[in-house]
Write an enzyme that holds these catalytic residues in place. Sequence first.
Site, PDB file in Angstrom:
ATOM      1  N   LYS A  57       0.854  -1.191   0.000  1.00  0.00           N
ATOM      2  CA  LYS A  57       0.000   0.000   0.000  1.00  0.00           C
ATOM      3  C   LYS A  57       0.890   1.242   0.000  1.00  0.00           C
ATOM      4  O   LYS A  57       1.895   1.289   0.729  1.00  0.00           O
ATOM      5  CB  LYS A  57      -0.876   0.002   1.251  1.00  0.00           C
ATOM      6  CG  LYS A  57      -1.931  -1.099   1.249  1.00  0.00           C
ATOM      7  CD  LYS A  57      -3.173  -0.665   0.494  1.00  0.00           C
ATOM      8  CE  LYS A  57      -4.299  -1.700   0.676  1.00  0.00           C
ATOM      9  NZ  LYS A  57      -5.488  -1.311  -0.104  1.00  0.00           N
ATOM     10  N   LYS A 113     -13.458  -7.711  -8.100  1.00  0.00           N
ATOM     11  CA  LYS A 113     -13.790  -8.337  -6.824  1.00  0.00           C
ATOM     12  C   LYS A 113     -15.157  -9.003  -6.978  1.00  0.00           C
ATOM     13  O   LYS A 113     -16.187  -8.331  -6.813  1.00  0.00           O
ATOM     14  CB  LYS A 113     -13.858  -7.284  -5.720  1.00  0.00           C
ATOM     15  CG  LYS A 113     -12.551  -6.562  -5.432  1.00  0.00           C
ATOM     16  CD  LYS A 113     -12.780  -5.487  -4.361  1.00  0.00           C
ATOM     17  CE  LYS A 113     -11.494  -4.940  -3.790  1.00  0.00           C
ATOM     18  NZ  LYS A 113     -10.688  -4.191  -4.761  1.00  0.00           N
ATOM     19  N   ASP A 138      -0.639  -0.151  -4.451  1.00  0.00           N
ATOM     20  CA  ASP A 138      -2.028   0.308  -4.432  1.00  0.00           C
ATOM     21  C   ASP A 138      -2.080   1.633  -3.691  1.00  0.00           C
ATOM     22  O   ASP A 138      -1.790   1.690  -2.497  1.00  0.00           O
ATOM     23  CB  ASP A 138      -2.922  -0.731  -3.735  1.00  0.00           C
ATOM     24  CG  ASP A 138      -4.407  -0.439  -3.920  1.00  0.00           C
ATOM     25  OD1 ASP A 138      -4.741   0.674  -4.410  1.00  0.00           O
ATOM     26  OD2 ASP A 138      -5.232  -1.312  -3.592  1.00  0.00           O
ATOM     27  N   GLU A 152      -2.331   0.235  -8.598  1.00  0.00           N
ATOM     28  CA  GLU A 152      -3.778   0.406  -8.545  1.00  0.00           C
ATOM     29  C   GLU A 152      -4.107   1.833  -8.127  1.00  0.00           C
ATOM     30  O   GLU A 152      -3.531   2.340  -7.163  1.00  0.00           O
ATOM     31  CB  GLU A 152      -4.396  -0.561  -7.516  1.00  0.00           C
ATOM     32  CG  GLU A 152      -4.209  -2.019  -7.856  1.00  0.00           C
ATOM     33  CD  GLU A 152      -4.732  -2.948  -6.758  1.00  0.00           C
ATOM     34  OE1 GLU A 152      -5.677  -2.561  -6.035  1.00  0.00           O
ATOM     35  OE2 GLU A 152      -4.180  -4.056  -6.616  1.00  0.00           O
ATOM     36  N   ASP A 156      -9.449   0.169  -9.957  1.00  0.00           N
ATOM     37  CA  ASP A 156     -10.096  -0.673  -8.952  1.00  0.00           C
ATOM     38  C   ASP A 156     -11.386   0.015  -8.480  1.00  0.00           C
ATOM     39  O   ASP A 156     -12.441  -0.174  -9.083  1.00  0.00           O
ATOM     40  CB  ASP A 156      -9.113  -0.940  -7.792  1.00  0.00           C
ATOM     41  CG  ASP A 156      -9.642  -1.939  -6.767  1.00  0.00           C
ATOM     42  OD1 ASP A 156     -10.797  -2.367  -6.906  1.00  0.00           O
ATOM     43  OD2 ASP A 156      -8.918  -2.279  -5.817  1.00  0.00           O
TER      44      ASP A 156
HETATM   45 MG   LIG Z   1      -7.057  -1.822  -4.766  1.00  0.00          MG
END
Ligand SMILES: [Mg+2]
Length: 329
Positions: free
Chosen positions: A148, A250, A177, A203, A226
Amino acid sequence: MRVAEAGVTRHTLTYRCPIMTTHGLITERRVLLLTLTDEDGHTGVGEAAPLDGFTPEGIDEAEVALLAWAAEDGDESLVDSPTARAAVDAALHDLAAAAAGVALHQYLNPDSPASLPVAALVVGDTPDLLAEAALAATTGGHRSLKLKVGALPISDDLERVAAVRRAIGPEPAIRLDANGAWSPEEAPGHLERLAGSDIQFIEEPVSGIPALANIMHVSPIPVAADESVRTPFDLDRLIATGAADLVVLKPSAIGGISVAAKWAARARSGGMAVVVTSLLESSVGIRAAAHLASAIDALDPAPGLATAGLLATDLGTPLLPEAGFLRLA
Ligand SMILES: [Mg+2]
């Protein structure tokens, strides 16, 4: 195949550590388990796992939708609840596979593999701790890591990402991300500097399809969409504007594995790669997503499905990676 019995039960998932999402910290989470049984006693399971900020409905709406569906009110009750749709879709497919006597991924695609590589999410408070966790993941067998970024100043992110690259060497893939944290003005400079650590993709460096489309043209790092893609219309817009190299899907958030398979086909025909990921749900939902990823050959980049280890309380048998791979039965 005829469903003889449908049961809906509520469960609470707990996490080993609080999980930071774009919409706050989660420590526990209520989900629904749908269990279907046919006349021969085969069972199939599916999970509805609403998550604030990611799904339009909460647990109560998903439960009403599932109970109405189970009472044979038909699919209309599911229209406003993608998580309930995901549960029904997974449970019906799981039941059909059980009745056919094959694994779900094989039921969906007889040529699909029973084992799939997964990316490990690596966290750590300091660059050293992060690098240590990254090295543990790669020596444990993971060939792809996810970090992240965006929550700290860019100088900290650069230091953290470089520490990980130094620790793991040149081979393992690193994906980042940013969860849309950067402004369109600052993002190009950040991406330029992060590219020095050889990043597989990032992302949501910026938020929203128009901003992604702009950054795509200047980013030295492949861009993945995303959160900016919530609906089929978003996906069409993403493809039409060439706003990303990849799209993260997802299944638990968008209506299930059938919907995710359709979106994947559309994204691919638009020239984009797809990455199947979890919604931090239980192993019931993760398992459905993993079977789908195998069936549609969404294995490179590796799916983001190594999240069962974050749970302190899971549902069913935890689907944990072994040597960087999930094994499906
Ligand atoms: Mg993501």
